[in-house]
Design an enzyme around this catalytic site. Structure first.
Site, PDB file in Angstrom:
ATOM      1  N   HIS A  45       0.816  -1.208   0.000  1.00  0.00           N
ATOM      2  CA  HIS A  45       0.000   0.000   0.000  1.00  0.00           C
ATOM      3  C   HIS A  45       0.856   1.268   0.000  1.00  0.00           C
ATOM      4  O   HIS A  45       1.922   1.323   0.606  1.00  0.00           O
ATOM      5  CB  HIS A  45      -0.954   0.003   1.198  1.00  0.00           C
ATOM      6  CG  HIS A  45      -0.259  -0.024   2.531  1.00  0.00           C
ATOM      7  ND1 HIS A  45       0.246   1.098   3.135  1.00  0.00           N
ATOM      8  CD2 HIS A  45       0.011  -1.059   3.362  1.00  0.00           C
ATOM      9  CE1 HIS A  45       0.786   0.775   4.292  1.00  0.00           C
ATOM     10  NE2 HIS A  45       0.657  -0.534   4.449  1.00  0.00           N
ATOM     11  N   ASP A  46       0.376   2.273  -0.720  1.00  0.00           N
ATOM     12  CA  ASP A  46       0.980   3.609  -0.751  1.00  0.00           C
ATOM     13  C   ASP A  46       2.380   3.633  -1.340  1.00  0.00           C
ATOM     14  O   ASP A  46       3.132   4.590  -1.150  1.00  0.00           O
ATOM     15  CB  ASP A  46       0.979   4.244   0.653  1.00  0.00           C
ATOM     16  CG  ASP A  46      -0.428   4.336   1.222  1.00  0.00           C
ATOM     17  OD1 ASP A  46      -1.214   5.161   0.722  1.00  0.00           O
ATOM     18  OD2 ASP A  46      -0.751   3.562   2.141  1.00  0.00           O
ATOM     19  N   GLY A  55       4.816  -1.311   2.556  1.00  0.00           N
ATOM     20  CA  GLY A  55       4.075  -0.067   2.406  1.00  0.00           C
ATOM     21  C   GLY A  55       4.966   1.164   2.371  1.00  0.00           C
ATOM     22  O   GLY A  55       6.003   1.229   3.035  1.00  0.00           O
TER      23      GLY A  55
END
Length: 198
Positions: free
Chosen positions: A102-103, A120
């Site tokens: 994520h991100d 992440g």
């Protein structure tokens, strides 16, 4: 555009011209695929982040740049932030079973070899090549033109144009990569000088 009958493309996905989605691939809501993106068998794009505090009602997504190839079993997770996007640039090649957390922000023309793991919030610069089995700790920044050897464990930032290996070790400049990209001799000399100074 080609979408196999067994693939799942959820409502709210945006597919660019010429995309190909192979058998049993899953493209989840909030995902944007640029023109010519290829998603191979059993890949999952836009799945929920592996973050125990994540609220699954958050609206977020993934953006995959034009011309990128995503091979078998790849996972790309959506952002944890409201309105946020996990991003993979143009003309990247994500080999089998690699993971983009994520991100994460991946630049253009990046190669993730088989089973590379990006935690992440990792940032990967343009033209980086991350070899098979490499694992990258959350929030790490990997510079432009970096080459990372197979099974490396990276928990610290990697400066641009470097060859990294093992656990946070550096073995010199990625001179072959610089030459292949057409960097002038004078520019390479300057980069060598900066590397020696640092």
């Amino acid at each position: 555009m080609k979408i196999h009958e067994s693939a799942i493309v959820e409502d709210g996905v945006e597919l660019g011209e010429g995309c190909e989605i192979a058998a049993f691939a899953v493209v989840k809501r909030g995902t944007v695929l640029g023109a010519g993106v290829k998603v191979d068998h059993h890949a999952v794009i836009g799945g929920d982040p592996q973050d125990l505090s994540f609220d699954s009602t958050v609206e977020s997504g993934v953006v995959i740049g034009s011309g990128t190839t995503i091979r078998e079993g790849v996972t790309v997770h959506r952002s944890t932030q409201p309105g946020g996007k996990t991003r993979v640039g143009d003309n990247c090649y994500l080999m089998a079973c690699s993971h983009v957390g994520h991100d994460v922000v991946v630049g253009d023309r990046v190669v993730l070899a088989n089973s590379v793991l990006l935690a992440g919030h990792v940032v990967v610069g343009d033209f980086a090549f991350l070899s098979g089995g490499g694992a990258f700790h959350q929030f790490v920044r990997v510079g432009e033109g970096v080459m990372v050897s197979g099974n490396a464990r990276i928990t610290m930032d990697v400066p641009p144009f470097i060859i990294a290996h093992e656990r946070n070790k550096v073995s010199g400049l990625n001179l072959l990569g610089l030459k292949r990209r057409g960097f002038a001799r004078e520019v390479i000399r300057d980069i060598k000088s900066v590397y020696k100074t640092v």
